[in-house]
Design a protein around this motif. Structure first.
Motif, PDB file in Angstrom:
ATOM      1  N   GLU A   7      22.323  17.731  28.478  1.00  0.00           N
ATOM      2  CA  GLU A   7      23.114  18.957  28.550  1.00  0.00           C
ATOM      3  C   GLU A   7      23.249  19.662  27.198  1.00  0.00           C
ATOM      4  O   GLU A   7      23.068  20.868  27.085  1.00  0.00           O
ATOM      5  N   GLU A   8      23.540  18.843  26.153  1.00  0.00           N
ATOM      6  CA  GLU A   8      23.703  19.386  24.801  1.00  0.00           C
ATOM      7  C   GLU A   8      22.402  20.047  24.321  1.00  0.00           C
ATOM      8  O   GLU A   8      22.406  21.157  23.768  1.00  0.00           O
ATOM      9  N   GLN A   9      21.278  19.369  24.556  1.00  0.00           N
ATOM     10  CA  GLN A   9      19.971  19.912  24.137  1.00  0.00           C
ATOM     11  C   GLN A   9      19.641  21.199  24.891  1.00  0.00           C
ATOM     12  O   GLN A   9      19.116  22.146  24.317  1.00  0.00           O
ATOM     13  N   GLN A  10      19.992  21.215  26.173  1.00  0.00           N
ATOM     14  CA  GLN A  10      19.750  22.419  26.983  1.00  0.00           C
ATOM     15  C   GLN A  10      20.493  23.622  26.398  1.00  0.00           C
ATOM     16  O   GLN A  10      19.935  24.703  26.245  1.00  0.00           O
ATOM     17  N   ARG A  11      21.775  23.341  26.060  1.00  0.00           N
ATOM     18  CA  ARG A  11      22.603  24.396  25.503  1.00  0.00           C
ATOM     19  C   ARG A  11      22.010  24.906  24.187  1.00  0.00           C
ATOM     20  O   ARG A  11      21.876  26.108  23.973  1.00  0.00           O
ATOM     21  N   GLU A  12      21.599  23.951  23.332  1.00  0.00           N
ATOM     22  CA  GLU A  12      21.044  24.321  22.019  1.00  0.00           C
ATOM     23  C   GLU A  12      19.743  25.110  22.151  1.00  0.00           C
ATOM     24  O   GLU A  12      19.572  26.143  21.500  1.00  0.00           O
ATOM     25  N   ALA A  13      18.856  24.615  23.010  1.00  0.00           N
ATOM     26  CA  ALA A  13      17.542  25.264  23.164  1.00  0.00           C
ATOM     27  C   ALA A  13      17.710  26.675  23.709  1.00  0.00           C
ATOM     28  O   ALA A  13      17.082  27.626  23.218  1.00  0.00           O
ATOM     29  N   THR A  14      18.599  26.804  24.703  1.00  0.00           N
ATOM     30  CA  THR A  14      18.810  28.123  25.303  1.00  0.00           C
ATOM     31  C   THR A  14      19.425  29.089  24.289  1.00  0.00           C
ATOM     32  O   THR A  14      18.995  30.233  24.165  1.00  0.00           O
ATOM     33  N   ALA A  15      20.413  28.576  23.534  1.00  0.00           N
ATOM     34  CA  ALA A  15      21.076  29.437  22.546  1.00  0.00           C
ATOM     35  C   ALA A  15      20.085  29.886  21.476  1.00  0.00           C
ATOM     36  O   ALA A  15      20.067  31.059  21.078  1.00  0.00           O
ATOM     37  N   ALA A  16      19.247  28.956  21.018  1.00  0.00           N
ATOM     38  CA  ALA A  16      18.296  29.287  19.951  1.00  0.00           C
ATOM     39  C   ALA A  16      17.312  30.359  20.420  1.00  0.00           C
ATOM     40  O   ALA A  16      17.079  31.349  19.740  1.00  0.00           O
ATOM     41  N   GLN A  70      19.557  33.628  22.077  1.00  0.00           N
ATOM     42  CA  GLN A  70      20.577  34.347  21.315  1.00  0.00           C
ATOM     43  C   GLN A  70      20.240  34.436  19.832  1.00  0.00           C
ATOM     44  O   GLN A  70      20.093  35.525  19.284  1.00  0.00           O
ATOM     45  N   ASP A  71      20.091  33.242  19.220  1.00  0.00           N
ATOM     46  CA  ASP A  71      19.945  33.250  17.754  1.00  0.00           C
ATOM     47  C   ASP A  71      18.674  33.961  17.290  1.00  0.00           C
ATOM     48  O   ASP A  71      18.733  34.814  16.409  1.00  0.00           O
TER      49      ASP A  71
END
Lengths: 152, 306
Positions: B97-106, B109-110
């Motif tokens: 879940e954490e990796q999913q959130r990070e990958a999607t945000a990067a 968004q970023d």
């Protein structure tokens, strides 16, 4: 992939004289996008371009590159684009090689000066990348249908 | 009359003449030195001016080259991200879940945000460079001097602004306007910039009035544009002709270059533009052009081979 035609069917090599490595990469990328499959030799200054054209220095004793087309930037170290154009047009061996000036400025004086020195086409590199990409790809399309005169 | 008195008077006169001659010689030397000095100043100025023009030109060219890379590779990055994005859906199920959130945000968004800032900055920089380039070209272009009828120029500019004049119900009065010897395009640009400015900076809520007039003197021709607009504060005066500087309330679009262009063109005519203003009352721009003769203008004609 289409290739630049040449009267005796030898493939034309594109000599890209460009001191900005980034520009060279972007130009090559967009030529490839336009499906230009020809060999591209990139050199970083005017002197190196002339050496390649005349088979001197690093190119001495090697198999001649064959028919060529030159994509020339104007602001380059050692010898600039104008000097390259002048030398090319003054020499029997290179004066018929097509030269396309590809540079950052669209100053009418510089455009005139280039045509005066014998460049065949002048293309300015727009900062707007879509237009840049379009300009280079249009050039690619143009290159895929032109016939290069025999340099000999 | 005694002879002695006459000869005395003669010798007094002779002494005075000698003294005057000496004074004249000194003055001649001083004038000579002064004019040599003036010539040196003029040469220095000419050289400095040439250097500034060259500088602006080179800076504009050389600053553009890196921008092409910034813009170009930002765009290449965007294209690469689009490819990664198309694979994201397939990849996500393999991540916690954490990796999913990070990958999607990067990826969503970023990176797009970073690219947006990059591209917006390049656009701004490009605008500045183009403005400087234009200014440097205005300072270098060949001017073609001819007789220009100011009245016609003003009429033509006003026609171009007719819609805005109508819309804002501005009263425009044209006084006497003479002929000037100048470059037609340059004069049109000067008049256009000043009139547009007058129109844009009227006081909202007060019926606008713009008055155009001029006078011809022996050595110079002047014309002015007087408005009853919002005026310019004393402290903002230095910004009026400066590059990229805009004074007062920023409710009108512009890059802050119009009057800088106009001033450059006026200088090239051996003239200048003056601004007098009273906040809340209005502003007067006065263009002073020296009266070139048409023979002088021949020296300014472009050479056939350049």
């Amino acid at each position: 992939m289409p290739q630049l035609q040449q009267t005796d069917k030898h493939e034309v090599t594109i000599l890209l004289a460009e001191d900005d490595l980034g520009h060279a990469v972007l130009i090559e990328k967009n030529l490839r996008r336009a499906k230009i499959a020809n060999r591209i030799i990139t050199v970083g200054d005017g002197q190196a371009a002339l050496e390649c054209l005349f088979g001197e220095a690093n190119w001495a004793g090697k198999k001649p590159v064959g028919p060529m087309l030159v994509l020339l930037d104007l602001n380059m170290p050692v010898l600039d684009g104008y000097q390259v154009l002048e030398r090319m047009k003054a020499d029997e061996r290179t004066r018929r090689i097509p030269v396309i000036v590809l540079t950052t400025t669209d100053d009418p004086r510089e455009v005139d000066r280039c045509y005066g020195l014998g460049c065949n086409v002048y293309v300015s590199k727009p900062v707007d990348y879509e237009r840049f990409s379009e300009a280079v790809q249009t050039l690619g399309l143009f290159l895929s249908i032109v016939t290069i005169p025999d340099g000999e | 009359v005694a002879v002695g008195t006459v000869s005395e008077s003669v010798s007094v006169l002779e002494a005075e003449v000698a003294a005057l001659n000496e004074l004249l010689a000194v003055q001649e030397r001083v004038v000579g030195e002064q004019s040599a000095k003036l010539k040196r100043y003029a040469d220095d100025l000419e050289r400095a001016n040439e250097e500034v023009k060259q500088f602006a030109y080179i800076v504009s060219h050389d600053l553009r080259a890196p921008l092409i890379n910034l813009r170009g590779f930002a765009s290449e990055l965007r294209a690469a991200c689009a490819i990664l994005d198309s694979h994201l859906a397939l990849t996500l199920p393999h991540l916690d879940e954490e990796q999913q959130r990070e990958a999607t945000a990067a990826l969503r968004q970023d990176i797009p945000q970073a690219l947006e800032f990059l591209e917006a900055s390049v656009t701004r920089m490009d605008r500045f460079i183009n403005a400087v380039l234009k200014l440097s070209r205005l300072g270098r272009n060949d001017l073609h001097f001819e007789r220009v009828n100011l009245h016609e120029v003003v009429q033509a500019v006003l026609e171009g602004l007719a819609h805005q004049i109508e819309e804002r119900q501005v009263k425009v009065m044209i006084g006497s306007l003479s002929e000037v010897i100048g470059d037609r395009t340059a004069i049109e640009q000067i008049v256009g910039n000043i009139l547009t400015n007058a129109l844009h900076y009227l006081e909202p809520g007060r019926p606008g009035k713009i008055e155009v007039g001029g006078e011809q003197r022996n050595r110079e021709t002047t014309f002015f544009v007087r408005d009853n607009g919002r005026g310019i504060a004393e402290s903002d005066m230095p910004k009026v002709f400066a590059l990229f500087r805009r004074a007062g309330t920023q409710d009108v679009k512009g890059e802050g270059m119009g009057l800088a262009y106009a001033q450059t063109l006026a200088h090239r005519h051996g003239g200048y533009i003056r601004c007098d203003s009273e906040p809340g009352v209005g502003t007067t721009f006065t263009v002073v052009l020296s009266n070139h003769t048409e023979t002088e203008s021949a020296g300014n004609a472009p050479t056939a081979t350049d």
